[in-house]
Design a protein around this motif. Structure first.
Motif, PDB file in Angstrom:
ATOM      1  N   HIS A  45     -51.894  16.861  -4.101  1.00  0.00           N
ATOM      2  CA  HIS A  45     -50.729  16.786  -4.084  1.00  0.00           C
ATOM      3  C   HIS A  45     -50.459  15.141  -3.876  1.00  0.00           C
ATOM      4  O   HIS A  45     -49.633  14.723  -4.598  1.00  0.00           O
ATOM      5  N   PHE A  46     -50.946  14.608  -2.844  1.00  0.00           N
ATOM      6  CA  PHE A  46     -50.810  13.254  -2.360  1.00  0.00           C
ATOM      7  C   PHE A  46     -51.554  12.513  -3.766  1.00  0.00           C
ATOM      8  O   PHE A  46     -50.898  11.420  -3.880  1.00  0.00           O
ATOM      9  N   GLN A  47     -52.477  12.819  -4.242  1.00  0.00           N
ATOM     10  CA  GLN A  47     -53.045  12.049  -5.377  1.00  0.00           C
ATOM     11  C   GLN A  47     -51.938  11.935  -6.525  1.00  0.00           C
ATOM     12  O   GLN A  47     -51.531  10.846  -7.206  1.00  0.00           O
ATOM     13  N   MET A  48     -50.994  12.874  -6.774  1.00  0.00           N
ATOM     14  CA  MET A  48     -50.255  12.989  -7.726  1.00  0.00           C
ATOM     15  C   MET A  48     -48.988  12.023  -7.341  1.00  0.00           C
ATOM     16  O   MET A  48     -48.328  11.319  -8.027  1.00  0.00           O
ATOM     17  N   TRP A  49     -48.551  12.203  -5.852  1.00  0.00           N
ATOM     18  CA  TRP A  49     -47.168  11.149  -5.515  1.00  0.00           C
ATOM     19  C   TRP A  49     -47.954   9.786  -5.584  1.00  0.00           C
ATOM     20  O   TRP A  49     -46.905   8.927  -5.778  1.00  0.00           O
ATOM     21  N   LYS A  50     -49.220   9.529  -5.368  1.00  0.00           N
ATOM     22  CA  LYS A  50     -49.496   8.199  -4.992  1.00  0.00           C
ATOM     23  C   LYS A  50     -49.890   7.447  -6.559  1.00  0.00           C
ATOM     24  O   LYS A  50     -49.678   6.105  -6.906  1.00  0.00           O
ATOM     25  N   ASN A  51     -50.028   8.588  -7.689  1.00  0.00           N
ATOM     26  CA  ASN A  51     -50.219   7.782  -8.685  1.00  0.00           C
ATOM     27  C   ASN A  51     -49.533   8.610 -10.072  1.00  0.00           C
ATOM     28  O   ASN A  51     -49.965   9.656 -10.709  1.00  0.00           O
ATOM     29  N   PRO A  52     -48.357   8.352  -9.958  1.00  0.00           N
ATOM     30  CA  PRO A  52     -47.381   9.431 -10.600  1.00  0.00           C
ATOM     31  C   PRO A  52     -47.407   9.152 -12.154  1.00  0.00           C
ATOM     32  O   PRO A  52     -47.604   8.001 -12.677  1.00  0.00           O
TER      33      PRO A  52
ATOM     34  N   TYR B 283     -42.060   6.794 -13.356  1.00  0.00           N
ATOM     35  CA  TYR B 283     -41.472   6.028 -12.281  1.00  0.00           C
ATOM     36  C   TYR B 283     -42.679   5.773 -11.252  1.00  0.00           C
ATOM     37  O   TYR B 283     -42.744   5.932 -10.063  1.00  0.00           O
ATOM     38  N   LYS B 284     -43.513   4.858 -11.993  1.00  0.00           N
ATOM     39  CA  LYS B 284     -44.800   4.254 -10.932  1.00  0.00           C
ATOM     40  C   LYS B 284     -44.155   3.301  -9.654  1.00  0.00           C
ATOM     41  O   LYS B 284     -44.927   3.360  -8.948  1.00  0.00           O
ATOM     42  N   HIS B 285     -42.899   3.036 -10.076  1.00  0.00           N
ATOM     43  CA  HIS B 285     -42.413   1.971  -8.819  1.00  0.00           C
ATOM     44  C   HIS B 285     -42.105   2.998  -7.646  1.00  0.00           C
ATOM     45  O   HIS B 285     -41.582   2.587  -6.579  1.00  0.00           O
ATOM     46  N   GLU B 286     -41.968   4.221  -8.031  1.00  0.00           N
ATOM     47  CA  GLU B 286     -41.470   5.278  -6.753  1.00  0.00           C
ATOM     48  C   GLU B 286     -42.603   5.994  -6.095  1.00  0.00           C
ATOM     49  O   GLU B 286     -42.895   7.042  -5.727  1.00  0.00           O
ATOM     50  N   ALA B 287     -44.047   5.166  -6.549  1.00  0.00           N
ATOM     51  CA  ALA B 287     -45.226   5.889  -6.004  1.00  0.00           C
ATOM     52  C   ALA B 287     -45.173   5.918  -4.247  1.00  0.00           C
ATOM     53  O   ALA B 287     -44.247   5.043  -3.802  1.00  0.00           O
ATOM     54  N   TYR B 288     -45.750   6.931  -3.837  1.00  0.00           N
ATOM     55  CA  TYR B 288     -45.641   7.186  -2.366  1.00  0.00           C
ATOM     56  C   TYR B 288     -46.166   5.899  -1.768  1.00  0.00           C
ATOM     57  O   TYR B 288     -47.118   5.414  -2.013  1.00  0.00           O
ATOM     58  N   PRO B 289     -45.288   5.572  -0.622  1.00  0.00           N
ATOM     59  CA  PRO B 289     -45.764   4.300   0.195  1.00  0.00           C
ATOM     60  C   PRO B 289     -47.109   4.528   0.763  1.00  0.00           C
ATOM     61  O   PRO B 289     -47.654   5.474   1.168  1.00  0.00           O
TER      62      PRO B 289
END
Length: 263
Positions: free
Chosen positions: A218-225, A228-234
């Protein structure tokens, strides 16, 4: 925390309406009231098991709402409507991106079958130890009723959460979202601040009461959406607790929760 808004009964996907899904994932209810504080990781009956951790939050303290550790991996949670918003569960004092979390939900007895509820893996991260930069709250939601993400943003800039994409994980499709909380309570200290909320919402027709959550997928998806790639997980540097639990809004009931890790 989830923000209490109008219930949407139909889960949709890759469109503005699909953003409703993310509100449902809101296991972290953000019903902001004057004087609200985040009761940071303090269960009324804290666990004493080695290696595990409990966390219990109520919007309004009610002595009849509590979490109680019943065995090595199990907790019993009792809730009343007087608490208004409850986030309660068990897990680990320090989260981990690659943990595999097993869970089971047993004997869930809501006072009202229509009330808003979310069962999810939930936690917090931020980028460093000295300030609130890069703070994020996340939910991996596997069972839910009546909560969706379309109304999660309260900063006036976005009409709800942003859809980041979808992915098949743990034998089901998940939709991924990001939303913003402005000047809200958080797990890292007193007062309010602005932070991101990230959601992974399991397909409505494939909800489950037990299984394994591969957190890293799941984190891989948040980090590499996908969008809206500017909203990637910090940047992830400082992990707070990570629990599997229930979030309940405006209702009561009881449930037995088990959570354990295989790695």
């Amino acid at each position: 925390m989830i923000k209490n808004k109008t219930t949407i009964q139909q889960v949709s996907y890759k469109c503005a309406a699909s953003l409703a899904l993310a509100a449902t994932v809101c296991m972290s209810l953000n019903m902001a009231h004057a004087g609200e504080t985040f009761q940071n990781s303090e269960a009324r009956y804290p666990n004493t098991e080695q290696g595990y951790f409990t966390s219990h939050y109520e919007l309004n303290n009610d002595p009849n709402t509590y979490l109680y550790t019943t065995s090595y991996t199990a907790s019993y949670i009792h809730m009343t409507g007087s608490s208004q918003n409850v986030v309660s569960g068990r897990g680990w004092q320090t989260g981990h991106q690659w943990r595999k979390v097993n869970f089971s939900i047993n004997n869930y007895n809501p006072d009202d079958n229509g009330q808003k509820s979310v069962f999810a893996l939930y936690g917090w991260t931020k980028s460093n130890n000295t300030n609130y930069d890069g703070m994020a709250e996340y939910y991996i939601m596997d069972k839910y009723n009546g909560w969706y993400p379309e109304h999660q943003n309260d900063d006036g800039r976005d009409n709800g959460a942003r859809w980041l994409g979808s992915k098949n994980v743990d034998n089901a499709r998940y939709d991924y979202y990001v939303s913003t909380r402005t000047n809200k309570p958080h797990a890292y200290g007193a007062g309010g601040t602005t932070f991101k909320q990230y959601w992974a919402v399991r397909d409505y027709n494939n909800q489950r009461d037990s299984g394994e959550i591969n957190v890293g997928q799941h984190f891989q998806m948040w980090k590499n959406p996908q969008e809206y790639k500017h909203e990637a997980y910090p940047y992830i540097g400082n992990w707070h607790y990570q629990i599997f639990g229930i979030e309940l809004i405006g209702g009561g009931g009881s449930v037995n929760l088990n959570a354990w890790s295989t790695n």
